[in-house]
Design a protein around this motif. Structure first.
Motif: not given
Length: 741
Positions: A116-121, A249-252, A254-266, A306-310
């Motif tokens: 997941f995380g590919r802009s085309q899909l 959004l700042w974390g996504t 600047r830090i990266g979605h790879a870390l922020v996405a699991p944090v957002w799930v929690i 939706l905004t964080i994922v996009a």
């Protein structure tokens, strides 16, 4: 037997992954059920954050048909162990996940299984795995409840259904990537390690530790305000939800979605389980405003997700694109190796213990034979070979103007490294070639910091290394004045050509038979002058031809230099048309000029522009293979037909001199000074000069002897019948304005 055992091992390895994933699926399913929060509001059950449907969907995305056995076991277990309401919910989730997965697979094909995380899909995944999945779940759940449990069934178009739909979409859009991550790590732990390295790299390349600590602190403060039951204060209500978006959004970004996405799930799991902290469920049962707050909060959270994922997908895409652009900026396009710009940036960013330059001049000639592709393939092959010789922390760069450059964190055993280079062989089609390379290196930090200067000095030393057959160290005590001077000379030369400000020197050439009329004169002239050139720097220093002519040849300036000398000579002759109307000059021409197709037209134009009679000019050319060129022969013939004389300079040093003299049409033969200066003591030089004179007389050519350094040589040459003498004994070069014409 061995083949059967090998097949069994392969089959066992293929089964281990799905088995581990199946076990993990049931473990995660148990955790998902325990983490799911639900409330019964107005005769309807609302499930706030449910990871069951995302877990089933993630398993189908990862395994497709191979996931059916695991889901079959899960379905049988659910039927036997859960109450009716739970059975209907799980059945609805299974049906929704299967149908949405079929539609997703139909739309994306096999590439839909990628991370997941590919802009085309992402748009297709949101459409099929989130929206379609959630809507189908709501429809199936309502249908099954109406059919099997009509007592608990409610209207489908209610506020509670809307809240359920939004929370389920929220669960799918964040939970499916999260569950996919967990399942894939169980399936392939190495992929999990790669993901952790990616997270570590994104955190390391992000903002400073202080800023990241502030981000975590703000996140903890906001979550504390949301899950603490203190509804009498505004900050402890759903008002604090509004502050989550900018922080996330700042974390996504600047830090990266790879870390922020699991944090957002929690965070979502906490918001679902502690919803009573920011919205009073008890009041919701009796107060329509609180139910309205529940609707607004579920909508807000879904929009946030939706905004964080996009934003995460777009940021990852932009980061990947910027990295691609950076690689292009830092790479040499034909080889893919890091370029000089990358070296400069890395030197500034990282300390280097040593720099090493490897250069192979033979590539220039082989490129003309095999084509330009040969050069780049050789460089790539040699770079790959060097990488195997050096530690992994060292870096290889390539600059087409210099060669292969190594940035070394530790200086290796250079002689051993040099011997390894000499045994390298490059295969090109059917040829196997071993090309000798020059190696120059330095470990002096002061030199390395001045990178441009260091590369220049290493470049020069690499040529010397090739001649000596050993690597050369660039000593810090060696000054760089010569290199600077070369650049300065090149600049002075270009300006002198552009401004026609060459310093013209004139050296007299005197007849040995004063009573005879020379062949070059129609009016009894007994001497003429050869034009020599010098460069003069701004501080008055003179630069001689043996210094600047090689630079002019490398820079392709010789044709322009010759034309400039001719025009400056003609301009000077024009200024002396009254005082010295019959002065004669000899001007040297380089082979590069005679190869120019417009040379004859340019000279003819200058004769007319300055009204110079062609017979007053002698053009000197070096005896070499160039005289065999048809175009050069035509130019020389045209100059002679116009009235100018042709002199063969440095005769005796070229190849096949006698044979060429036989077919050559020229007026004057200038014997090279290496024969003249030794003519007294060297019988061979005497005989050679004697034979040159006899052959020249047969061709009716006048003879000029260079390097006449004393009276004894002059007397011997006169007795031998030499027509003209030139040298320091006759006269030194002086500025043409001071010459007695």
């Amino acid at each position: 037997m061995l083949l059967a055992e090998a097949k069994d091992d392969i089959l066992l390895k293929r089964m281990i992954g799905p088995f581990c994933t199946g076990v993990a699926f049931f473990v995660f399913q148990f955790l998902a059920e325990s983490l799911t929060a639900q409330e019964h509001i107005a005769d309807a059950t609302i499930r706030f954050y449910d990871l069951t449907l995302p877990l089933i969907s993630a398993l189908l995305v990862l395994y497709r048909k191979k996931a059916l056995p695991i889901l079959g076991v899960f379905f049988l277990y659910s039927i036997s162990c859960h109450p009716l309401s739970a059975k209907l919910t799980l059945t609805s989730q299974l049906l929704a996940a299967l149908i949405s997965q079929l539609l997703y697979y139909w739309n994306t094909g096999k590439r839909g299984t990628v991370s997941f995380g590919r802009s085309q899909l992402t748009p297709r995944r949101i459409g099929w795995l989130v929206c379609c999945n959630s809507v189908l779940y709501i429809i199936f759940q309502h249908t099954l409840q109406t059919y099997f449990d009509p007592e608990s069934a409610t209207e489908i178009f209610t506020v509670q259904t809307l809240i359920n739909l939004q929370w389920m979409m929220n669960s799918c859009i964040t939970g499916i990537p999260f569950c996919y991550l967990l399942l894939r790590v169980c399936h392939k732990p190495a992929w999990g390690l790669q993901y952790l390295r990616h997270v570590r790299a994104s955190v390391k390349s992000g903002p400073s530790i202080l800023y990241q600590a502030i981000w975590w602190f703000l996140l903890l403060i906001i979550m504390y305000c949301l899950i603490s039951k203190n509804l009498n204060t505004l900050l402890f209500t759903d008002y604090s939800l509004l502050w989550l978006l900018p922080v996330m959004l700042w974390g996504t970004v600047r830090i990266g979605h790879a870390l922020v996405a699991p944090v957002w799930v929690i965070i979502l799991a906490l918001l679902g389980n502690y919803i009573d902290g920011y919205i009073s469920i008890a009041n919701t049962l009796t107060d329509a405003n609180h139910l309205h707050s529940l609707i607004i909060s579920s909508t807000t959270i879904f929009i946030f997700s939706l905004t964080i994922v996009a934003t995460g997908v777009i940021s990852a895409h932009n980061l990947k694109y910027s990295q691609h652009v950076s690689r292009l900026y830092r790479s040499e396009p034909n080889t893919g190796l890091l370029n000089f710009q990358a070296l400069s940036m890395d030197i500034d960013k990282h300390s280097a213990e040593a720099l090493c330059l490897i250069r192979c001049p033979e590539l220039n000639e082989l490129e003309q034979t095999y084509g330009v592709e040969f050069r780049f393939e050789f460089v790539k092959a040699l770079s790959s070979y060097i990488t195997g010789l050096l530690p992994c922390c060292d870096q290889v760069y390539y600059s087409p103007g210099h060669g292969i450059i190594l940035r070394l964190n530790t200086l290796p055993d250079v002689p051993v490294f040099y011997r390894s280079l000499r045994v390298f062989r490059f295969q090109w089609k059917t040829s196997i070639l071993g090309l000798n390379c020059g190696v120059a290196y330095t470990s002096d930090k002061r030199i390395i910091r001045n990178l441009s200067e260091a590369i220049k000095q290493l470049n020069i030393n690499s040529y010397i290394s090739l001649l000596h057959g050993r690597p050369l160290s660039l000593s810090p005590t060696v000054p760089g004045d010569n290199i600077v001077e070369s650049g300065m000379i090149r600049d002075v030369l270009q300006q002198a050509i552009d401004r026609q400000s060459l310093l013209l020197m004139a050296q007299p050439i005197v007849s040995t038979v004063l009573t005879a009329q020379p062949v070059i004169s129609l009016r009894g002239k007994i001497h003429y002058h050869e034009i020599l050139i010098r460069l003069k720097t701004a501080d008055g220093k003179l630069i001689f031809p043996d210094t600047f002519l090689p630079l002019a040849r490398k820079g392709g300036l010789l044709p322009a230099l010759d034309i400039t000398v001719i025009e400056q000579t003609f301009r000077f002759m024009q200024t002396r048309k009254t005082s010295d109307p019959d002065c004669y000059f000899s001007i040297n021409l380089t082979p590069e000029s005679l190869y120019q197709t417009d040379f004859l037209d340019n000279v003819s134009t200058l004769f007319k522009k300055y009204s110079i009679a062609p017979y007053r000019i002698i053009f000197e050319i070096i005896e070499s293979e160039i005289l065999d060129n048809d175009n050069v022969s035509d130019i020389l013939r045209s100059l002679r037909n116009a009235g100018s004389k042709i002199a063969i300079d440095d005769f005796g040093t070229g190849s096949s001199s006698y044979d060429r003299l036989r077919v050559l049409n020229a007026d004057i033969l200038k014997i090279d000074g290496s024969f003249i200066k030794n003519i007294i003591d060297d019988p061979f030089s005497y005989c050679a000069v004697k034979s040159f004179c006899e052959m020249a007389k047969l061709k009716n050519m006048e003879i000029v002897a260079e390097f006449v350094e004393n009276e004894e040589i002059a007397q011997m040459l006169t007795e031998m019948g030499i027509d003209w003498l030139q040298g320091y004994h006759i006269g030194k070069p002086i500025p043409v304005e001071q010459a007695e014409l």
